[in-house]
Motif scaffolding. Structure first.
Motif, short mmCIF file in Angstrom:
data_model
loop_
_atom_site.label_atom_id
_atom_site.label_comp_id
_atom_site.label_asym_id
_atom_site.label_seq_id
_atom_site.Cartn_x
_atom_site.Cartn_y
_atom_site.Cartn_z
N ARG A 112 48.14 37.16 44.89
CA ARG A 112 48.30 37.81 43.58
C ARG A 112 47.53 39.14 43.54
O ARG A 112 47.74 39.95 42.64
N TRP A 113 46.64 39.37 44.53
CA TRP A 113 45.89 40.62 44.62
C TRP A 113 46.48 41.57 45.66
O TRP A 113 45.87 42.60 45.95
N ASP A 114 47.67 41.22 46.21
CA ASP A 114 48.34 42.14 47.13
C ASP A 114 48.59 43.48 46.44
O ASP A 114 48.93 43.50 45.24
N PRO A 115 48.46 44.59 47.16
CA PRO A 115 48.81 45.89 46.56
C PRO A 115 50.26 45.87 46.06
O PRO A 115 51.17 45.46 46.77
N GLY A 116 50.46 46.29 44.82
CA GLY A 116 51.79 46.32 44.24
C GLY A 116 52.30 44.98 43.75
O GLY A 116 53.46 44.86 43.34
N ALA A 117 51.44 43.94 43.75
CA ALA A 117 51.87 42.63 43.29
C ALA A 117 52.22 42.68 41.81
O ALA A 117 51.68 43.47 41.04
N SER A 118 53.16 41.84 41.41
CA SER A 118 53.59 41.77 40.02
C SER A 118 53.41 40.33 39.53
O SER A 118 53.66 39.38 40.28
N PRO A 119 52.99 40.11 38.29
CA PRO A 119 52.61 41.13 37.31
C PRO A 119 51.22 41.69 37.58
O PRO A 119 50.38 41.01 38.16
N THR A 120 51.01 42.92 37.15
CA THR A 120 49.70 43.56 37.28
C THR A 120 48.70 42.90 36.34
O THR A 120 49.02 42.59 35.19
N VAL A 121 47.51 42.67 36.82
CA VAL A 121 46.47 42.04 36.00
C VAL A 121 45.99 43.03 34.94
O VAL A 121 45.62 44.17 35.27
N PRO A 122 46.00 42.65 33.67
CA PRO A 122 45.54 43.58 32.62
C PRO A 122 44.06 43.93 32.79
O PRO A 122 43.27 43.16 33.34
#
Length: 448
Positions: free
Chosen positions: A373-383
């Protein structure tokens, strides 16, 4: 990233309260479960800790207002007797002009370029530990990780001047940290300072040991003429805007603060990381692949950090699921607002990393360990302010970069050679000074 349209902070009532005690018994019995129940009530929930009116915040934008508003809209809370006795008037406990002066003096010691100089010590200490492990050996994970981070903290803070004396300062620090954690969970938080308890007597004895050892090293260092590259030397060399140095008492308070921040929190994070990796073989395999590709047969260094992306994501996801610092608070000043609405002076605003980090609105499948979930460009972006293991705003943890570098380098050094099999049992967390395992985590050491 923001969470969209700003939300008005309209408080809703929380769980039923007891006369005089409010929600204190439920909070003391199970703080994490209580915070989760508060989150289910709404985004801004009114509750009471004894006589204190409190609001619990669950939306990232409201948490951001709290974190960035400390020292302006909100004031830093008075911490408990044990916390104050141990940390004194350091950068964590001080407020106003005194806090601003101390932060300006301490911050240069933990800037990124300074952290780089400590990286070798981190990997050397981890390598020494790995050399003592044997295939099939059964270890207590948290004991091993705390001993390792204690060694790193002592060497980066004091250099070689405490060699052979860790057996004195280490146990004293352990007593201090347990006392602070016990105070957070119990009624002693509300006891006047003059009331003696067995725990308080033990803490005073431990603090006397800490004070003597830090004073000894400080006196020794002040007499030295050669330049040293440890944190204590940087504290002693610091000067404020008037050219004044830190006093011996101020040096002591900041040294203890840096020690606790660099020892307990990182050691606990590494303990949880091993537990999570043992239960998630896919994540463990991806870690082994990265370490083989980037490091092969050598130890990691500071320059490898940019390529150790999965290792860092393992640490970030560990900090999401088991944040060492599990709550943040602030007290409303006169004229304070939240989400565009006034907040009564003296109201205590609470937020919890544990609760927010496990909110399915910000983290899909929140109970799962998913470093991807912390991959670059992963979705959704963490607010923004949905992940805040180091706090935020002007009072964010000064040692955040140090802690991340230490955790990544230590994990890479050890996981390059070993896997720790912690078995199938679930380990519940226990609240204290940090979010600790609720029981001993034993692991079998297995070569990679």
């Amino acid at each position: 990233m923001t969470t969209g349209t700003p939300q008005v902070a309209v408080p809703v009532p929380g769980p039923r309260r007891l006369p005089g005690l409010g929600n204190l018994p439920a909070f003391a019995r199970d703080p994490l479960g209580f915070f989760t129940r508060l989150r289910a009530c709404g985004d801004v929930v009114e509750w009471r800790l004894g006589p204190q009116r409190a609001l619990f915040l669950s939306r990232p934008e409201h948490i951001g207002e709290l974190l960035t508003g400390i020292e302006t809209v909100f004031r830093h809370p008075e911490l408990g007797w044990a916390f104050k006795l141990v940390l004194g008037d350091g950068v964590v406990t001080s407020q106003g002009p005194a806090w601003r002066r101390k932060r300006a003096l301490v911050q240069p010691a933990v800037r990124p370029r300074q952290v780089r100089s400590y990286a070798r010590t981190m990997t050397e200490c981890a390598t020494e530990l790995a050399q003592g492990w044997q295939s099939g050996q059964l270890i207590e994970v948290r004991r091993e990780m705390l001993a390792l981070t204690q060694r790193i903290a002592v060497r980066t803070l004091f250099g070689g001047d405490t060699a052979g004396r860790e057996d004195a300062i280490g146990p004293a620090m352990d007593v201090a940290q347990r006392a602070i954690g016990d105070e957070f969970r119990g009624l002693t938080l509300f006891l006047p300072a003059w009331i003696p308890t067995p725990g308080r007597r033990r803490l005073k004895a431990a603090v006397n040991v800490i004070d003597r050892e830090v004073a000894r090293v400080t006196r020794q260092r002040r007499r030295m003429t050669e330049e040293r590259d440890d944190l204590l030397s940087r504290l002693l060399a610091a000067r404020d805007e008037n050219g004044l140095p830190l006093t011996d008492k101020e040096v002591r308070d900041e040294a203890v603060t840096l020690y606790i921040g660099g020892h307990e929190t990182t050691g606990t994070t590494l303990t949880w990381a091993w537990y999570l990796l043992s239960r998630n073989p896919g994540a463990r395999a991806r870690l082994a692949e990265e370490l083989e590709r980037v490091l092969a047969d050598r130890a990691p260094g500071f320059d490898d950090l940019a390529q150790l992306r999965w290792t860092e994501q393992v640490i970030k996801e560990t900090l999401r699921l088991y944040p060492p610092v599990w709550l943040m608070t602030g007290i409303a000043k006169e004229g304070s607002t939240l989400g565009g609405r006034p907040v009564g002076e003296g109201t205590v605003l609470w937020s919890s990393q544990w609760s927010t980090h496990r909110d399915p609105r910000w983290f899909p499948d929140p109970e799962a360990f998913r470093p991807e979930r912390w991959d670059p460009g992963a979705s959704p972006t963490v607010p923004d302010h949905a992940w805040f293991p180091f706090g935020g705003g002007s009072r964010a943890c000064l040692g955040a970069r140090f802690a991340m570098v230490e955790a990544v380098l230590v994990l890479a050094t050890l996981a390059r050679r070993f896997h720790l099999d912690t078995g199938p049992d679930d380990i519940p967390p226990r609240t204290g000074l940090t979010l600790q395992p609720g029981r001993t985590i034993r692991a079998s050491v297995q070569p990679v």
